[in-house]
Design a protein around this motif. Sequence first.
Motif, PDB file in Angstrom:
ATOM      1  N   ARG A 168       1.031  -1.536  -0.613  1.00 13.86           N
ATOM      2  CA  ARG A 168       0.053  -0.628   0.105  1.00 13.86           C
ATOM      3  C   ARG A 168       1.209   1.577  -0.270  1.00 13.86           C
ATOM      4  O   ARG A 168       0.913   2.568  -1.261  1.00 13.86           O
ATOM      5  N   PHE A 169       1.613   1.642   1.100  1.00 13.62           N
ATOM      6  CA  PHE A 169       2.647   2.494   1.338  1.00 13.62           C
ATOM      7  C   PHE A 169       3.475   2.650  -0.189  1.00 13.62           C
ATOM      8  O   PHE A 169       3.665   3.666  -1.023  1.00 13.62           O
ATOM      9  N   ASN A 170       3.932   1.249  -0.563  1.00 15.15           N
ATOM     10  CA  ASN A 170       4.720   2.066  -2.564  1.00 15.15           C
ATOM     11  C   ASN A 170       3.759   2.410  -3.523  1.00 15.15           C
ATOM     12  O   ASN A 170       3.884   2.942  -3.946  1.00 15.15           O
ATOM     13  N   GLN A 171       2.799   1.623  -3.588  1.00  9.75           N
ATOM     14  CA  GLN A 171       1.613   2.084  -4.537  1.00  9.75           C
ATOM     15  C   GLN A 171       1.284   3.683  -4.150  1.00  9.75           C
ATOM     16  O   GLN A 171       1.723   4.600  -5.366  1.00  9.75           O
ATOM     17  N   LEU A 172       1.163   4.064  -3.196  1.00  9.79           N
ATOM     18  CA  LEU A 172       0.605   5.937  -2.696  1.00  9.79           C
ATOM     19  C   LEU A 172       2.021   6.669  -3.279  1.00  9.79           C
ATOM     20  O   LEU A 172       2.290   7.540  -3.890  1.00  9.79           O
ATOM     21  N   PHE A 185       2.136   9.425  -6.083  1.00 11.27           N
ATOM     22  CA  PHE A 185       2.442  10.230  -5.049  1.00 11.27           C
ATOM     23  C   PHE A 185       3.182  11.924  -6.449  1.00 11.27           C
ATOM     24  O   PHE A 185       3.950  11.464  -7.086  1.00 11.27           O
ATOM     25  N   PRO A 186       2.386  13.142  -6.447  1.00 12.12           N
ATOM     26  CA  PRO A 186       3.114  14.011  -7.061  1.00 12.12           C
ATOM     27  C   PRO A 186       4.455  14.259  -7.346  1.00 12.12           C
ATOM     28  O   PRO A 186       4.953  15.397  -7.824  1.00 12.12           O
ATOM     29  N   ILE A 187       5.382  14.285  -6.049  1.00 11.52           N
ATOM     30  CA  ILE A 187       6.421  14.168  -5.353  1.00 11.52           C
ATOM     31  C   ILE A 187       7.243  13.720  -5.946  1.00 11.52           C
ATOM     32  O   ILE A 187       7.655  12.359  -5.236  1.00 11.52           O
ATOM     33  N   GLN A 188       7.577  13.124  -7.794  1.00  7.93           N
ATOM     34  CA  GLN A 188       8.453  12.041  -7.735  1.00  7.93           C
ATOM     35  C   GLN A 188      10.263  11.941  -7.430  1.00  7.93           C
ATOM     36  O   GLN A 188      10.683  10.732  -7.598  1.00  7.93           O
ATOM     37  N   HIS A 189      10.740  13.444  -7.024  1.00  5.78           N
ATOM     38  CA  HIS A 189      12.608  13.376  -6.664  1.00  5.78           C
ATOM     39  C   HIS A 189      12.085  13.218  -5.040  1.00  5.78           C
ATOM     40  O   HIS A 189      11.799  13.175  -3.825  1.00  5.78           O
ATOM     41  N   LEU A 222      -0.631  19.257  -0.223  1.00  2.00           N
ATOM     42  CA  LEU A 222      -0.298  17.770  -0.311  1.00  2.00           C
ATOM     43  C   LEU A 222      -1.374  16.964   0.823  1.00  2.00           C
ATOM     44  O   LEU A 222      -1.507  15.312   0.839  1.00  2.00           O
ATOM     45  N   CYS A 223      -1.219  16.986   1.882  1.00  2.70           N
ATOM     46  CA  CYS A 223      -2.845  15.840   2.770  1.00  2.70           C
ATOM     47  C   CYS A 223      -3.867  15.844   1.753  1.00  2.70           C
ATOM     48  O   CYS A 223      -3.743  14.839   2.646  1.00  2.70           O
TER      49      CYS A 223
END
Length: 291
Positions: free
Chosen positions: A179-183, A187-191, A273-274
């Motif tokens: 689940r965390f890896n999917q998030l 996630f919009p931040i790719q760095h 971000l939240c």
Amino acid sequence: MDALKADELQELVAIATSVGWGAADILLAMKPSDLNVQDSGDGPVTAADMAANHYILENLQATCGTRNFGYLSEETYKIQASGEPIPQPCVWVIDPLDGTRDYIKGTGEYAIHIALLQKDRPVLAVVACPAVERLYFATLNGGTFVEKRNQLPQRVQVSQRNRIEDLTMVASRSHRDERFNQLLNRFPIQHQRSVGSVGGKIAAILEHTADVYLSLPGKSAPKDWDLAAPELVLTEAGGQFTHFDGSPLKYNQAEVSQWGGVIASNGPCHSWLCDETTRILAEIDKNYPLE
């Protein structure tokens, strides 16, 4: 006990920083052959954890005199746990070695956390990063400072980066599930970069090498001692540290685990971000329902 006064906080932060440096010396001096690694059920525990914990508790109790403080430590809470909050109005919350796996591996990505709570919120915090010989400390409404070995403290402020494409996220390399890896993938931040301890992750935000930290509980969750000190050193430097819904964390509750997802950031994009994290998780849970 009434709210601690500014001069009392300054006296206590001087004690806590001194204790933090002393604990750092213990961790730096420990030899790999002396670690005696044990499995606690929640992760590895070493002789270094126990030695630093003993040193911190002994010195806080000796130097804080007759003040009525409670103590919540990662290494001792199981033997004192009663299922109720610690009753004293002011409670020291201690993680003598945050990032034990990294300490064992010798990556240097570990930290020492010492926080003082008043009721359910931190009013004083120390995060020491022994391998780089830096110690961050903060008091409520007093700002955050970084202290290097034998140097005067310097005020610390987070970056003001406010474009999503310019942000860098820091996350755990070991506490992950699907689940965390999917998030992270959505996630919009790719760095993105990985750092071992929570204290090290927040230090990265303070040092402007990262801007966002994300924690999503799976089978386990971060505990009070993982988050209380890092939260205050970040927020007093201008950052934000909340649950995904924007609500503040509460400490010294009946449950020491912080099961709500946590997001920490340099601040400008925090609310967005939240919201984005909550939206992405709703999509993930719709397609991959929790068992």
